[in-house]
Motif scaffolding. Structure first.
Motif, PDB file in Angstrom:
ATOM      1  N   TYR A 285       0.835  -1.208   0.000  1.00 22.98           N
ATOM      2  CA  TYR A 285       0.000   0.000   0.000  1.00 22.98           C
ATOM      3  C   TYR A 285       0.870   1.260   0.000  1.00 22.98           C
ATOM      4  O   TYR A 285       0.604   2.216  -0.737  1.00 22.98           O
ATOM      5  N   PHE A 286       1.887   1.244   0.844  1.00 27.33           N
ATOM      6  CA  PHE A 286       2.769   2.410   0.956  1.00 27.33           C
ATOM      7  C   PHE A 286       3.466   2.688  -0.371  1.00 27.33           C
ATOM      8  O   PHE A 286       3.544   3.850  -0.815  1.00 27.33           O
ATOM      9  N   PHE A 287       3.952   1.647  -1.024  1.00 31.06           N
ATOM     10  CA  PHE A 287       4.643   1.821  -2.305  1.00 31.06           C
ATOM     11  C   PHE A 287       3.684   2.359  -3.365  1.00 31.06           C
ATOM     12  O   PHE A 287       4.051   3.240  -4.160  1.00 31.06           O
ATOM     13  N   ALA A 288       2.451   1.841  -3.391  1.00 31.98           N
ATOM     14  CA  ALA A 288       1.471   2.256  -4.408  1.00 31.98           C
ATOM     15  C   ALA A 288       1.226   3.761  -4.353  1.00 31.98           C
ATOM     16  O   ALA A 288       1.219   4.439  -5.394  1.00 31.98           O
ATOM     17  N   TYR A 289       1.061   4.298  -3.154  1.00 30.37           N
ATOM     18  CA  TYR A 289       0.726   5.722  -3.034  1.00 30.37           C
ATOM     19  C   TYR A 289       1.958   6.620  -3.090  1.00 30.37           C
ATOM     20  O   TYR A 289       1.876   7.761  -3.561  1.00 30.37           O
ATOM     21  N   THR A 290       3.098   6.117  -2.638  1.00 32.68           N
ATOM     22  CA  THR A 290       4.336   6.867  -2.804  1.00 32.68           C
ATOM     23  C   THR A 290       4.676   6.988  -4.284  1.00 32.68           C
ATOM     24  O   THR A 290       5.056   8.056  -4.773  1.00 32.68           O
ATOM     25  N   ASN A 291       4.516   5.887  -4.994  1.00 35.11           N
ATOM     26  CA  ASN A 291       4.749   5.876  -6.433  1.00 35.11           C
ATOM     27  C   ASN A 291       3.782   6.815  -7.155  1.00 35.11           C
ATOM     28  O   ASN A 291       4.147   7.488  -8.113  1.00 35.11           O
ATOM     29  N   MET A 292       2.539   6.865  -6.664  1.00 36.73           N
ATOM     30  CA  MET A 292       1.544   7.753  -7.276  1.00 36.73           C
ATOM     31  C   MET A 292       1.964   9.209  -7.123  1.00 36.73           C
ATOM     32  O   MET A 292       1.760  10.027  -8.028  1.00 36.73           O
ATOM     33  N   GLY A 293       2.573   9.542  -6.003  1.00 34.33           N
ATOM     34  CA  GLY A 293       3.084  10.895  -5.802  1.00 34.33           C
ATOM     35  C   GLY A 293       4.211  11.221  -6.769  1.00 34.33           C
ATOM     36  O   GLY A 293       4.277  12.323  -7.325  1.00 34.33           O
ATOM     37  N   PHE A 294       5.096  10.251  -6.985  1.00 37.60           N
ATOM     38  CA  PHE A 294       6.207  10.425  -7.926  1.00 37.60           C
ATOM     39  C   PHE A 294       5.696  10.689  -9.348  1.00 37.60           C
ATOM     40  O   PHE A 294       6.138  11.631 -10.021  1.00 37.60           O
ATOM     41  N   LEU A 295       4.746   9.875  -9.791  1.00 44.28           N
ATOM     42  CA  LEU A 295       4.219  10.035 -11.144  1.00 44.28           C
ATOM     43  C   LEU A 295       3.368  11.302 -11.269  1.00 44.28           C
ATOM     44  O   LEU A 295       3.308  11.909 -12.342  1.00 44.28           O
ATOM     45  N   SER A 296       2.728  11.716 -10.185  1.00 38.88           N
ATOM     46  CA  SER A 296       1.974  12.975 -10.199  1.00 38.88           C
ATOM     47  C   SER A 296       2.925  14.157 -10.404  1.00 38.88           C
ATOM     48  O   SER A 296       2.595  15.121 -11.112  1.00 38.88           O
ATOM     49  N   ALA A 297       4.091  14.084  -9.776  1.00 42.95           N
ATOM     50  CA  ALA A 297       5.092  15.138  -9.953  1.00 42.95           C
ATOM     51  C   ALA A 297       5.564  15.181 -11.406  1.00 42.95           C
ATOM     52  O   ALA A 297       5.707  16.265 -11.990  1.00 42.95           O
ATOM     53  N   LEU A 298       5.791  14.015 -11.984  1.00 38.92           N
ATOM     54  CA  LEU A 298       6.207  13.952 -13.390  1.00 38.92           C
ATOM     55  C   LEU A 298       5.123  14.528 -14.296  1.00 38.92           C
ATOM     56  O   LEU A 298       5.406  15.312 -15.216  1.00 38.92           O
ATOM     57  N   ALA A 299       3.871  14.162 -14.031  1.00 34.32           N
ATOM     58  CA  ALA A 299       2.753  14.703 -14.807  1.00 34.32           C
ATOM     59  C   ALA A 299       2.629  16.213 -14.616  1.00 34.32           C
ATOM     60  O   ALA A 299       2.272  16.939 -15.550  1.00 34.32           O
ATOM     61  N   GLY A 300       2.950  16.691 -13.407  1.00 36.95           N
ATOM     62  CA  GLY A 300       2.920  18.125 -13.146  1.00 36.95           C
ATOM     63  C   GLY A 300       3.930  18.871 -13.998  1.00 36.95           C
ATOM     64  O   GLY A 300       3.636  19.951 -14.543  1.00 36.95           O
ATOM     65  N   MET A 301       5.121  18.300 -14.122  1.00 37.63           N
ATOM     66  CA  MET A 301       6.151  18.930 -14.955  1.00 37.63           C
ATOM     67  C   MET A 301       5.745  18.954 -16.422  1.00 37.63           C
ATOM     68  O   MET A 301       5.946  19.948 -17.129  1.00 37.63           O
ATOM     69  N   MET A 302       5.147  17.874 -16.886  1.00 39.31           N
ATOM     70  CA  MET A 302       4.713  17.808 -18.283  1.00 39.31           C
ATOM     71  C   MET A 302       3.557  18.774 -18.544  1.00 39.31           C
ATOM     72  O   MET A 302       3.444  19.349 -19.629  1.00 39.31           O
ATOM     73  N   THR A 303       2.712  18.972 -17.531  1.00 40.99           N
ATOM     74  CA  THR A 303       1.574  19.879 -17.687  1.00 40.99           C
ATOM     75  C   THR A 303       2.016  21.329 -17.817  1.00 40.99           C
ATOM     76  O   THR A 303       1.595  22.044 -18.737  1.00 40.99           O
ATOM     77  N   ILE A 304       2.895  21.781 -16.913  1.00 40.17           N
ATOM     78  CA  ILE A 304       3.324  23.185 -16.982  1.00 40.17           C
ATOM     79  C   ILE A 304       4.222  23.421 -18.194  1.00 40.17           C
ATOM     80  O   ILE A 304       4.259  24.528 -18.733  1.00 40.17           O
ATOM     81  N   ALA A 305       4.939  22.389 -18.648  1.00 40.17           N
ATOM     82  CA  ALA A 305       5.771  22.536 -19.845  1.00 40.17           C
ATOM     83  C   ALA A 305       4.893  22.695 -21.080  1.00 40.17           C
ATOM     84  O   ALA A 305       5.167  23.532 -21.955  1.00 40.17           O
ATOM     85  N   ARG A 306       3.820  21.900 -21.163  1.00 42.66           N
ATOM     86  CA  ARG A 306       2.927  21.993 -22.327  1.00 42.66           C
ATOM     87  C   ARG A 306       2.197  23.325 -22.352  1.00 42.66           C
ATOM     88  O   ARG A 306       2.011  23.929 -23.400  1.00 42.66           O
TER      89      ARG A 306
END
Length: 390
Positions: A285-306
């Motif tokens: 469970y901990f890995f699933a949500y920690t990983n979700m935070g990591f990918l959310s950050a990546l998506a955040g970078m792609m969003t502001i770049a676009r």
């Protein structure tokens, strides 16, 4: 017997067939405009965040149908902090990217702690996170828009006019590199399929018929080649596609080939049995949500770049797009079932519907109605199938 095989083939490839039918429908309704090279490229750019977030959301759903409602707000908050660092405080973009990734992981770990070790329900924890990080986004940006000027950051994460891989082979009006990449992808895909079938045959595992394998492989290869040809006619391979491909391939391998991946399916299938067999369910469970935070950050970078900016409204409904893609792509509402490949098909399905309706000029409110209906139909299909099998 042939009829049985046909029915079995249709059941195992329902979403692929539906995607083809929906695409053909919009080709008809838009006069073929949906297949214009520029629209194909836009489909990738506009939905890159969906692919990234849906891949992470799958791991949450596998643990028992759990979801993360905070991803859209985390996308906005991380993007806001990154934009402020680069533009207001003149921080080097590489340092800013590292900080954004660490921040995303920290947020995911914070939510994961309450879910995994305190056992606060994921729905409540992430709902709280949705409000908290949306509010913090407004605090950081003070309700204003921060424009991005760092061209290196924008280009790296898929924004701006030059966010395409250069044509190293010097095509004149036709990006040879993009076409060659598509051909190589098909060759690797076919080699992997053949190798996998040989290994299954050696171990005596049950396999699909050779006709079904050839048919599916031929269809997928044809789609990849057409897709590559369309990109080659425009500007080539978007950098956003490279990032998405890396993420998708990495998580497809993790879920299908690693012990960690098998643990996700085990926890979702029967958490008590998984715990008795020695699996640390809290860690999953901990890995699933920690990983979700990591990918959310990546998506955040792609969003502001676009968008080449950061705004307090960015990321709204991103969580719904990610969740919809997972369920439409075959992830079970009960957990324990789902594949990354299915999630990608679901994301493309949603992207085609959005793009097709936009080209047709369908009102945005009706678009939401259609998307909601498609999601409901996918979950109903899952529930009915489970009852029949049960």
């Amino acid at each position: 017997m042939n009829k049985t095989k046909v029915i079995s083939f249709i059941k195992s490839n329902t979403m692929i067939l539906m995607l083809i039918l929906v695409t053909l429908f919009f080709v008809w309704q838009t006069g073929g405009k949906i297949l214009f090279p520029q629209n194909i490229s836009n489909l990738i750019a506009q939905n890159a965040y969906v692919f990234i977030l849906a891949t992470g959301m799958l791991l949450c759903i596998l643990t028992g149908g759990n979801i993360d409602l905070a991803v859209g707000s985390i996308v906005c908050f991380v993007g806001a902090v990154g934009a402020k660092l680069m533009e207001t405080y003149d921080v080097n973009w590489i340092i800013a990217v590292a900080f954004m990734l660490v921040m995303g992981i920290a947020i995911g770990a914070w939510q994961g702690f309450w879910i995994a070790y305190v056992r606060v329900p994921p729905f409540i924890t992430t709902l709280a996170g949705m409000f908290i990080f949306r509010g913090l986004s407004n605090v950081v940006l003070q309700g204003l828009t921060v424009s991005l000027t760092d061209k290196a950051f924008i280009r790296t994460f898929g924004g701006g006019a030059n966010c395409y891989i250069p044509d190293f082979l010097g095509g004149d009006g036709f990006n040879v590199t993009a076409m060659l990449a598509g051909i190589l992808t098909c060759i690797i895909f076919l080699a992997v399929k053949i190798k996998g079938r040989i290994e299954k045959a050696k171990k005596g595992y049950e396999m699909e018929s050779i006709v079904a394998m050839i048919t599916r492989s031929a269809v997928i290869s044809a789609v990849v080649l057409v897709f590559s040809y369309e990109l080659a006619l425009y500007r080539g391979i978007p950098t956003a596609l490279v990032i998405v491909a890396i993420v998708v391939l990495a998580y497809a391998y993790i879920t299908a080939k690693t012990t960690l991946g098998r643990h996700f399916y085990a926890v979702g299938g029967n958490e008590k049995a998984a715990k008795l067999s020695g699996i640390d369910t809290n860690r999953i469970y901990f890995f699933a949500y920690t990983n979700m935070g990591f990918l959310s950050a990546l998506a955040g970078m792609m969003t502001i770049a676009r968008m080449t900016s950061a705004q307090p409204t960015y990321g709204q409904n991103y969580e719904m797009d990610a969740i919809s893609s997972c369920f439409i792509g075959g992830a079970s509402a009960y957990g324990g079932t789902g594949k990354v490949s299915g999630v990608i098909i679901g994301a493309v399905f949603m992207g085609v519907i959005n793009l097709g309706m936009s080209i047709m000029g369908v009102d945005a409110n009706y678009q939401k109605v259609v998307k909601g209906g498609v999601l409901l139909a996918a979950v109903i299909f899952d529930v009915v199938s489970k009852k029949k099998n049960g």
